[in-house]
Design an enzyme around this catalytic site. Sequence first.
Site, PDB file in Angstrom:
ATOM      1  N   ASN A  32       0.875  -1.178   0.000  1.00  0.00           N
ATOM      2  CA  ASN A  32       0.000   0.000   0.000  1.00  0.00           C
ATOM      3  C   ASN A  32       0.912   1.227   0.000  1.00  0.00           C
ATOM      4  OD1 ASN A  32      -1.801   2.046   0.481  1.00  0.00           O
ATOM      5  ND2 ASN A  32      -2.312   1.404   2.572  1.00  0.00           N
ATOM      6  N   TRP A  33       1.013   1.854  -1.183  1.00  0.00           N
ATOM      7  CA  TRP A  33       1.944   2.980  -1.304  1.00  0.00           C
ATOM      8  C   TRP A  33       1.416   4.274  -0.679  1.00  0.00           C
ATOM      9  CZ3 TRP A  33       3.803   2.663  -7.117  1.00  0.00           C
ATOM     10  CH2 TRP A  33       4.739   1.632  -7.222  1.00  0.00           C
ATOM     11  N   LYS A  34       0.136   4.278  -0.323  1.00  0.00           N
ATOM     12  CA  LYS A  34      -0.476   5.484   0.255  1.00  0.00           C
ATOM     13  C   LYS A  34      -0.188   6.697  -0.656  1.00  0.00           C
ATOM     14  CE  LYS A  34      -0.014   3.230   4.643  1.00  0.00           C
ATOM     15  NZ  LYS A  34       0.003   3.306   6.087  1.00  0.00           N
ATOM     16  N   HIS A 117      -9.567   1.254   4.709  1.00  0.00           N
ATOM     17  CA  HIS A 117      -8.288   1.393   5.400  1.00  0.00           C
ATOM     18  C   HIS A 117      -8.471   2.337   6.590  1.00  0.00           C
ATOM     19  CE1 HIS A 117      -4.153   2.496   6.258  1.00  0.00           C
ATOM     20  NE2 HIS A 117      -3.817   1.366   5.651  1.00  0.00           N
ATOM     21  N   GLU A 119      -6.779   4.693   7.696  1.00  0.00           N
ATOM     22  CA  GLU A 119      -6.538   6.122   7.418  1.00  0.00           C
ATOM     23  C   GLU A 119      -7.768   6.748   6.758  1.00  0.00           C
ATOM     24  OE1 GLU A 119      -2.839   5.481   5.351  1.00  0.00           O
ATOM     25  OE2 GLU A 119      -1.936   4.898   7.258  1.00  0.00           O
ATOM     26  N   GLU A 189      -5.722  -5.137  10.248  1.00  0.00           N
ATOM     27  CA  GLU A 189      -4.678  -4.144  10.494  1.00  0.00           C
ATOM     28  C   GLU A 189      -4.964  -3.403  11.798  1.00  0.00           C
ATOM     29  OE1 GLU A 189      -2.518  -2.958   6.644  1.00  0.00           O
ATOM     30  OE2 GLU A 189      -4.214  -1.629   6.900  1.00  0.00           O
ATOM     31  N   GLY A 195       2.395   1.948  10.658  1.00  0.00           N
ATOM     32  CA  GLY A 195       3.373   3.027  10.533  1.00  0.00           C
ATOM     33  C   GLY A 195       4.075   3.370  11.836  1.00  0.00           C
ATOM     34  N   SER A 235       3.266  -2.538  10.151  1.00  0.00           N
ATOM     35  CA  SER A 235       4.719  -2.627  10.326  1.00  0.00           C
ATOM     36  C   SER A 235       5.315  -3.974   9.888  1.00  0.00           C
ATOM     37  CB  SER A 235       5.097  -2.304  11.775  1.00  0.00           C
ATOM     38  OG  SER A 235       4.702  -0.981  12.088  1.00  0.00           O
ATOM     39  N   GLY A 256       2.716  -1.238   4.186  1.00  0.00           N
ATOM     40  CA  GLY A 256       2.833   0.179   3.848  1.00  0.00           C
ATOM     41  C   GLY A 256       4.295   0.553   3.617  1.00  0.00           C
ATOM     42  N   GLY A 257       4.915   1.155   4.638  1.00  0.00           N
ATOM     43  CA  GLY A 257       6.275   1.684   4.539  1.00  0.00           C
ATOM     44  C   GLY A 257       7.275   0.791   3.808  1.00  0.00           C
TER      45      GLY A 257
HETATM   46  P1  PGA Z   1       2.770  -0.007   7.570  1.00  0.00           P
HETATM   47  O1  PGA Z   1       1.311   0.273   6.940  1.00  0.00           O
HETATM   48  O2  PGA Z   1       3.267  -1.283   6.966  1.00  0.00           O
HETATM   49  O3  PGA Z   1       3.594   1.188   7.168  1.00  0.00           O
HETATM   50  O4  PGA Z   1       2.575  -0.127   9.030  1.00  0.00           O
HETATM   51  C1  PGA Z   1       0.393  -0.754   6.723  1.00  0.00           C
HETATM   52  C2  PGA Z   1      -0.871  -0.222   6.073  1.00  0.00           C
HETATM   53  O5  PGA Z   1      -1.256   0.909   6.353  1.00  0.00           O
HETATM   54  O6  PGA Z   1      -1.520  -0.917   5.280  1.00  0.00           O
END
Ligand code: PGA
Length: 274
Positions: A32-34, A117, A119, A189, A195, A235, A256-257
């Site tokens: 997930n590149w956000k 998600h 966010e 999640e 993050g 993470s 994500g990251g």
């Molecule tokens: P993260 O994000 O791996 O940076 O914790 C995961 C996500 O938001 O899907």
Amino acid sequence: MMRQLVIVVMIVIANKNLKRRENYRKPVIAGNWKMFKTRDEALFFILQVSEAMPSSKDVETIVFAQAPLMRCLIKRQGLNLKIGAQNLFYEDEGAFTGEISGPLLKSYKVEYVLIGHSERRAYFYETDEIVNKKIQAALRNTLRPIVCVGERLEERENNLTEKVLERQIKGAFEGVKAIDMKNIIIAYEPVWAIGTGKTATAEMADDACGFIRNEIEKLYGKLIAEEIRIQYGGSVKPENIEELLSKENIDGALIGGASLDPDKFIAMANAAVK
Ligand code: PGA
């Protein structure tokens, strides 16, 4: 006595492995590149990873990019690298400035879309009801949703994790037909692990994914619950992915990251094959 005990343990393990193979769920590794990567950065990433992805027989790999990147990335996606969308709106068209429609994603031949998600829930006020409407919109446009659920830190600390997951699952799948469940993936999640560098332990993640599977069984029966793929996200990185994926109820990762780095993404996709 000791020998008998060893034999019993061996039979239990063998049965468990057999069960796993019977209910084979292909792992799905998704980045997930956000709101990261420009056009050139995204193209460079695709160029670097496309050829290094493991066979689609063993693992499914997807990256979720910002919507304007769809067109140029989809043309370059590799044999086993799909490009997914991070969001869609629940109406198919209309006066909804800035939103992204299901028919538009479909016209780009997008297969997967992220829905719910944390966010989106936190910053864009997406409720369980909106998540449900978005799932319906995705399904009517033949898109496959990855539906994200997960508790916040204070909810975990107050022992509300299961209550929250139950509410999110019930709300998300209200009115969704059993036949459509084969097109759905769920991502567990926990918000406090996203993050933050704090991963849920593999046991915690497996317990929550097992609980979600149980909720799906209550709604749709055993067969669908055994077949549905449930990812863990929060993470995830090359150092912890193997342990997470070794768990019975975890069928992949939403990352994500660490998914922004081509080498790490390649390593995590390949870790899912072992
Ligand atoms: P993260 O994000 O791996 O940076 O914790 C995961 C996500 O938001 O899907």
